[in-house]
Scaffold this motif. Structure first.
Motif, short mmCIF file in Angstrom:
data_model
loop_
_atom_site.label_atom_id
_atom_site.label_comp_id
_atom_site.label_asym_id
_atom_site.label_seq_id
_atom_site.Cartn_x
_atom_site.Cartn_y
_atom_site.Cartn_z
N LEU A 161 50.07 37.01 41.80
CA LEU A 161 49.05 37.83 41.16
C LEU A 161 47.78 37.03 40.94
O LEU A 161 46.67 37.48 41.30
N PHE A 162 47.90 35.84 40.35
CA PHE A 162 46.71 35.05 40.04
C PHE A 162 46.04 34.50 41.30
O PHE A 162 44.80 34.40 41.36
N LEU A 163 46.82 34.14 42.31
CA LEU A 163 46.22 33.71 43.58
C LEU A 163 45.41 34.84 44.20
O LEU A 163 44.29 34.62 44.69
N ALA A 164 45.97 36.05 44.19
CA ALA A 164 45.25 37.18 44.76
C ALA A 164 43.96 37.46 44.00
O ALA A 164 42.88 37.63 44.60
N LEU A 165 44.03 37.50 42.68
CA LEU A 165 42.84 37.77 41.88
C LEU A 165 41.77 36.70 42.08
O LEU A 165 40.58 37.01 42.20
N ALA A 166 42.20 35.44 42.15
CA ALA A 166 41.23 34.35 42.34
C ALA A 166 40.54 34.46 43.70
O ALA A 166 39.31 34.34 43.81
N LEU A 167 41.31 34.69 44.75
CA LEU A 167 40.71 34.72 46.09
C LEU A 167 39.94 36.00 46.35
O LEU A 167 39.01 36.01 47.17
N HIS B 233 45.29 46.97 45.97
CA HIS B 233 44.73 48.31 46.15
C HIS B 233 43.26 48.35 45.73
O HIS B 233 42.40 48.86 46.47
N THR B 234 42.98 47.82 44.56
CA THR B 234 41.60 47.87 44.04
C THR B 234 40.63 47.12 44.95
O THR B 234 39.56 47.62 45.31
N PHE B 235 41.01 45.91 45.33
CA PHE B 235 40.14 45.10 46.18
C PHE B 235 39.93 45.76 47.54
O PHE B 235 38.80 45.86 48.03
N THR B 236 40.99 46.21 48.17
CA THR B 236 40.88 46.78 49.51
C THR B 236 40.07 48.07 49.48
O THR B 236 39.31 48.36 50.42
N TYR C 270 36.05 35.91 47.60
CA TYR C 270 35.39 36.73 48.62
C TYR C 270 34.09 37.33 48.08
O TYR C 270 33.07 37.35 48.76
N ARG C 271 34.16 37.83 46.86
CA ARG C 271 32.95 38.40 46.27
C ARG C 271 31.85 37.35 46.16
O ARG C 271 30.66 37.63 46.39
N GLU C 272 32.22 36.12 45.84
CA GLU C 272 31.26 35.02 45.78
C GLU C 272 30.70 34.71 47.17
O GLU C 272 29.53 34.35 47.32
N LEU C 273 31.54 34.85 48.19
CA LEU C 273 31.11 34.57 49.56
C LEU C 273 30.04 35.54 50.03
O LEU C 273 29.08 35.14 50.70
N VAL C 274 30.18 36.83 49.69
CA VAL C 274 29.24 37.84 50.20
C VAL C 274 28.13 38.17 49.22
O VAL C 274 27.09 38.69 49.62
N ASP C 275 28.33 37.87 47.94
CA ASP C 275 27.33 38.21 46.92
C ASP C 275 27.40 37.20 45.80
O ASP C 275 27.96 37.47 44.73
N PRO C 276 26.87 35.99 46.01
CA PRO C 276 27.04 34.90 45.04
C PRO C 276 26.50 35.25 43.65
O PRO C 276 25.31 35.58 43.51
N ARG C 277 27.40 35.20 42.69
CA ARG C 277 27.01 35.43 41.29
C ARG C 277 27.88 34.55 40.41
O ARG C 277 29.06 34.37 40.69
N ARG D 100 29.34 35.20 37.71
CA ARG D 100 30.54 35.86 37.14
C ARG D 100 31.71 35.84 38.10
O ARG D 100 32.86 35.78 37.68
N TRP D 101 31.45 35.90 39.43
CA TRP D 101 32.56 35.88 40.38
C TRP D 101 33.28 34.55 40.34
O TRP D 101 34.50 34.49 40.22
N ARG D 102 32.52 33.47 40.46
CA ARG D 102 33.18 32.16 40.53
C ARG D 102 33.80 31.77 39.20
O ARG D 102 34.84 31.12 39.16
N ARG D 103 33.20 32.18 38.09
CA ARG D 103 33.77 31.84 36.79
C ARG D 103 35.04 32.64 36.52
O ARG D 103 35.99 32.12 35.92
N ARG D 104 35.05 33.88 36.99
CA ARG D 104 36.29 34.64 36.85
C ARG D 104 37.38 34.06 37.75
O ARG D 104 38.55 34.03 37.38
N ALA D 105 36.98 33.58 38.94
CA ALA D 105 37.96 32.92 39.81
C ALA D 105 38.55 31.69 39.13
O ALA D 105 39.76 31.45 39.21
N PHE D 106 37.72 30.92 38.45
CA PHE D 106 38.23 29.77 37.70
C PHE D 106 39.23 30.21 36.63
O PHE D 106 40.23 29.52 36.37
N PHE D 107 38.97 31.35 36.00
CA PHE D 107 39.89 31.85 34.97
C PHE D 107 41.25 32.18 35.57
O PHE D 107 42.29 31.80 35.02
N TRP D 108 41.26 32.90 36.72
CA TRP D 108 42.54 33.22 37.36
C TRP D 108 43.26 31.96 37.81
O TRP D 108 44.49 31.86 37.69
#
Length: 532
Positions: A158-164, A118-121, A168-175, A177-185
């Protein structure tokens, strides 16, 4: 936002209708989550071998005080990493050892998975599509089943969804924090179910970045040393401790058998044809199969937007990878279901035919209503004695059960056939109502009946053995839930001896040394005493 992506947008309500609509969706979502995941969560026996195995491993963890290694009936268990056992153990500490406590972590994980969708969409599409995607997820057959199971899959999803989503956020707006949070998930996923939690985001992101001609950005994200430090810091300690405790047995059992061999060959008889996941997908998405078929042609718009690219690459990789894998289980496909929920929500107004949208809802409703009659017809013809006795039990289908099943089927039939002007948005509002009925049919009627049929006799046998204080051994039967309910390890034996109390099945009874005295018999499950 969705109109820019070529979606059909209904005319927005105004005035009092707008206020009503604003209140309706939160209520509908809350009802969907409660019905699908929490209603009667602890009221049925542990379902299937997997729930029993996870439950018994958690019980033995608490008895042993060993929070690194898992054991099942006194033997090392290498099937899954540790996180789900920790969560189940914490729940058991809070609520006591029962079905509710063992299943609660999965139900909460599934609820968080739905909330993440819900939040992502809402962020990347719009509010109404976000509500629709969350509702579809909460009421689809696959999520209702795994969200109610004391297993690891809801947590992994849950973790697959949060990571991917962060991919997506890294794909459209590389930062960073996005990729490091993805590594955490990903790290939490690796602690939940192993390398698959790294493989799916890595492969899906590789495909998506490649199609978007962003390979340099993907390579930069993958080589982020801070991300790998996060992954190693979160997941590494348990793997190191487990290897220190078990050594090469851990590598052979967890890495080789339950990961490498699981891909190369069918394990535990879970084989399937190359087309195994086609019907599995249609069933997992019930009652949205018609909507799924309307959304799937969107694969042709793979390059339309970065969102389309990532969502379709995510689903297609999961579908292709597990099609190639030797071991096939339907719920593996749920690792790629999240993008389908979002794409179906974006296409919810594309279906104009009421019949095309709603006929799949008749499948679970009719199947539930027909179940007692099918069992009554099938049981006498079963050649196996255990199957004949198990299927011959119809005591769980009382008048109230029949009344509810017929009422749900009638509701769905009326939604399909009742004439009327097309509502704003086409048949989508009717599909919402049908989905709630199907969710109750699955979670409130079908799963309880199936669990009672399969595991009810096991539970009652275990409670009898526990009350009598019998030291029980199992022979030619695999029901780890027996140990959960007996609250004691039940070792297997290859040679029953005089004086033993044996848990077995009716089709194995002739192989026991005679004479034996039957202590308990129901649904093909037996406790017998081997006489001296």
């Amino acid at each position: 936002m969705s109109a820019a992506r070529g979606q059909t947008v209904p005319v927005p309500p105004s005035g009092a209708r707008a206020v009503s609509a604003a209140w309706a969706w939160p209520v509908l979502l809350a009802a969907a989550v409660w019905l699908g995941l929490f209603y009667n969560l602890g009221a049925i026996p542990l379902f299937d071998v997997d729930e029993g195995a996870f439950g018994e491993a958690t019980r033995e963890m608490l008895v042993r005080g060993d929070y690194v290694s898992t054991w099942l009936n006194g033997q090392p268990r290498f099937d899954k990493p540790i996180l789900i056992y920790w969560l189940q153990a914490a729940s058991v500490r809070l609520f006591g050892l029962d079905e509710f406590a063992l299943r609660l972590p999965s139900a909460l994980a599934a609820m968080a998975w739905i909330a993440a969708i819900h939040t992502f969409t809402r962020q990347v599409v719009d509010r109404d599509t976000a509500r629709a995607a969350a509702f579809i997820a909460a009421t689809s057959a696959g999520v209702v089943v795994v969200g109610r199971g004391a297993i690891a899959d809801a947590l992994l999803n849950l973790f697959l969804a949060l990571a991917l989503f962060d991919v997506y956020r890294e794909l459209v707006d590389p930062r960073p924090r996005w990729r490091r949070r993805a590594f955490f998930w990903i790290a939490l996923g690796v602690l939940t179910k192993g390398p698959v939690a790294l493989l799916v985001p890595a492969a899906a992101s590789l495909l998506a970045f490649g199609l978007q001609r962003r390979m340099a950005a993907w390579w930069r994200a993958v080589r982020d040393p801070a991300g790998w430090l996060i992954l190693l810091a979160v997941a590494g300690p348990w793997y190191a401790l487990e290897y220190a405790a078990r050594g090469d047995a851990f590598l052979a059992g967890f890495v080789m058998r339950h990961n490498v061999e699981r891909f190369l060959v069918p394990l535990q008889g879970h084989a399937g044809s190359p087309f195994f996941y086609v019907p599995a997908l249609l069933l997992l998405m019930l009652p949205y199969t018609g909507l799924l078929l309307a959304a799937l042609p969107g694969i042709r718009r793979l390059h339309a937007t970065p969102l389309d690219t990532l969502l379709w690459c995510w689903f297609l990789f999961v579908f292709g990878f597990f099609t190639l894998a030797g071991t096939k289980l339907p719920h593996y496909l749920l690792y790629g279901a999240t993008p389908l929920f979002i794409q179906m929500a974006r296409q919810r107004h594309a279906l104009r035919s009421r019949v095309a949208a709603l006929w799949p809802a008749l499948v679970p409703a009719a199947a539930v209503a027909a179940l007692p009659f099918v069992l009554r017809l099938a049981a006498p013809g079963a050649r196996n004695a255990y199957a004949r006795e198990a299927l011959g039990r119809t005591d769980m289908f009382g008048p109230a059960w029949h009344a509810q099943a017929v009422a749900l089927l009638a509701c769905v039939v009326l939604l399909v056939l009742w004439p009327g002007r097309p509502a704003t948005g086409g048949p989508w509002p009717r599909l919402v109502a049908a989905a709630l009925a199907c969710s109750y049919a699955i979670g409130g009627l079908l799963l309880p009946a199936a669990a009672e049929l399969q595991q009810g006799p096991v539970k009652r046998a275990a409670l009898l053995a526990r009350q009598a204080g019998w030291p029980v051994r199992s022979w030619r039967i695999n029901v780890p839930s027996f140990s959960v309910y007996r609250r004691a390890v039940t070792p297997a034996t290859s040679t029953p001896r005089p004086g033993d109390v044996i848990l077995t099945r009716s089709d194995a009874l002739d192989g026991l040394p005679s004479p034996v005295r039957v202590l308990y018999r129901e649904g093909g499950v037996l406790l017998v005493h081997v006489e001296r």
